[in-house]
Scaffold this motif. Structure first.
Motif, short mmCIF file in Angstrom:
data_model
loop_
_atom_site.label_atom_id
_atom_site.label_comp_id
_atom_site.label_asym_id
_atom_site.label_seq_id
_atom_site.Cartn_x
_atom_site.Cartn_y
_atom_site.Cartn_z
N ARG A 1 50.51 -3.33 76.98
CA ARG A 1 49.96 -3.07 75.66
C ARG A 1 48.85 -4.05 75.33
N THR A 2 48.10 -3.74 74.32
CA THR A 2 46.98 -4.57 73.94
C THR A 2 47.42 -5.99 73.61
N PHE A 3 46.68 -6.93 74.10
CA PHE A 3 47.03 -8.33 73.87
C PHE A 3 45.81 -9.09 73.33
N SER A 4 44.94 -8.37 72.65
CA SER A 4 43.71 -8.98 72.17
C SER A 4 43.96 -10.09 71.15
N THR A 5 45.11 -10.08 70.49
CA THR A 5 45.40 -11.12 69.51
C THR A 5 46.37 -12.17 70.06
N TYR A 6 46.76 -12.03 71.31
CA TYR A 6 47.75 -12.92 71.88
C TYR A 6 47.15 -14.26 72.30
N VAL A 7 48.04 -15.20 72.49
CA VAL A 7 47.72 -16.46 73.16
C VAL A 7 48.33 -16.40 74.56
N ALA B 1 48.37 -25.62 79.28
CA ALA B 1 47.15 -25.21 78.59
C ALA B 1 47.35 -23.82 78.02
N ALA B 2 46.53 -23.46 77.03
CA ALA B 2 46.61 -22.13 76.45
C ALA B 2 45.25 -21.71 75.92
N ILE B 3 45.08 -20.40 75.82
CA ILE B 3 43.82 -19.85 75.32
C ILE B 3 44.13 -18.66 74.43
N ARG B 4 43.45 -18.58 73.30
CA ARG B 4 43.60 -17.41 72.44
C ARG B 4 42.66 -16.34 72.97
N TRP B 5 43.22 -15.16 73.26
CA TRP B 5 42.42 -14.12 73.91
C TRP B 5 41.21 -13.76 73.06
N SER B 6 41.41 -13.61 71.79
CA SER B 6 40.31 -13.28 70.89
C SER B 6 39.67 -14.57 70.40
N GLY B 7 38.45 -14.79 70.76
CA GLY B 7 37.74 -15.99 70.33
C GLY B 7 37.67 -17.08 71.37
N GLY B 8 38.67 -17.15 72.25
CA GLY B 8 38.62 -18.09 73.35
C GLY B 8 38.99 -19.52 73.03
N THR B 9 39.61 -19.75 71.87
CA THR B 9 40.04 -21.12 71.55
C THR B 9 41.02 -21.62 72.60
N ASN C 1 40.96 -8.74 82.49
CA ASN C 1 42.26 -9.03 81.88
C ASN C 1 42.95 -10.20 82.59
N THR C 2 42.19 -11.20 82.89
CA THR C 2 42.68 -12.31 83.70
C THR C 2 42.42 -13.64 83.01
N VAL C 3 43.43 -14.49 83.06
CA VAL C 3 43.30 -15.87 82.60
C VAL C 3 43.40 -16.78 83.82
N ARG D 1 52.87 -13.56 71.16
CA ARG D 1 52.37 -12.52 70.25
C ARG D 1 51.99 -13.05 68.88
N SER D 2 52.46 -14.22 68.54
CA SER D 2 52.27 -14.69 67.17
C SER D 2 50.82 -15.07 66.91
N ILE D 3 50.42 -14.95 65.66
CA ILE D 3 49.07 -15.33 65.27
C ILE D 3 49.13 -16.69 64.61
N GLY D 4 47.97 -17.32 64.49
CA GLY D 4 47.95 -18.65 63.91
C GLY D 4 47.66 -19.68 64.99
#
Length: 125
Positions: free
Chosen positions: A27-33, A49-57, A77-79, A100-103
């Motif tokens: 499923r779509t993970f555009s808002t996932y970390v 390490a982690a990256i927010r899919w949308s925005g790349g933080t 679709n690769t990190v 899945r959480s935002i923030g």
């Protein structure tokens, strides 16, 4: 449901480099970390390490800052986790995970909802 598949682990001498890949599907993970964790024998799972899919933080643990870099390729679709100047203490099973959480980016493994099977990284001295 999100499926994560890691690859790129292996045996490396200290000072060497490796690049780990995590391919995401489902499923779509555009808002996932998407995060990388590692677990050495007898130790707890540790945030890397982690990256927010949308925005790349991005966020990197202090223990790897300056040596490891997380990045993503939206088209694939690769990190990735680029690791340089590897040390024996980097030896562990490395896991890719999705939150899945935002923030803010979570550093606790308990906050992540989906996990890959892991890939072994062994660094010899």
């Amino acid at each position: 449901q999100v499926r994560l598949v890691e690859s790129g682990g292996g045996l490396m001498q200290a000072g060497g480099s490796l690049r780990l890949s995590c391919v995401a599907s489902g499923r779509t993970f555009s808002t996932y970390v998407i995060g990388w964790f590692r677990q050495a024998p007898g130790k707890e799972r540790e945030f890397v390490a982690a990256i927010r899919w949308s925005g790349g933080t991005t966020y990197h643990a202090d223990s790897v800052k300056g040596r490891f870099t997380i990045s993503r390729d939206n088209a694939k679709n690769t990190v990735y986790l680029q690791m340089v100047s590897l040390k024996p203490e980097d030896t562990a099973v490395y896991y890719c995970a999705a939150d899945r959480s935002i923030g803010r980016i979570n550093l606790s493994a308990n906050e992540y909802d989906y996990w890959g099977q892991g890939t072994q990284v062994t660094v010899s001295s």
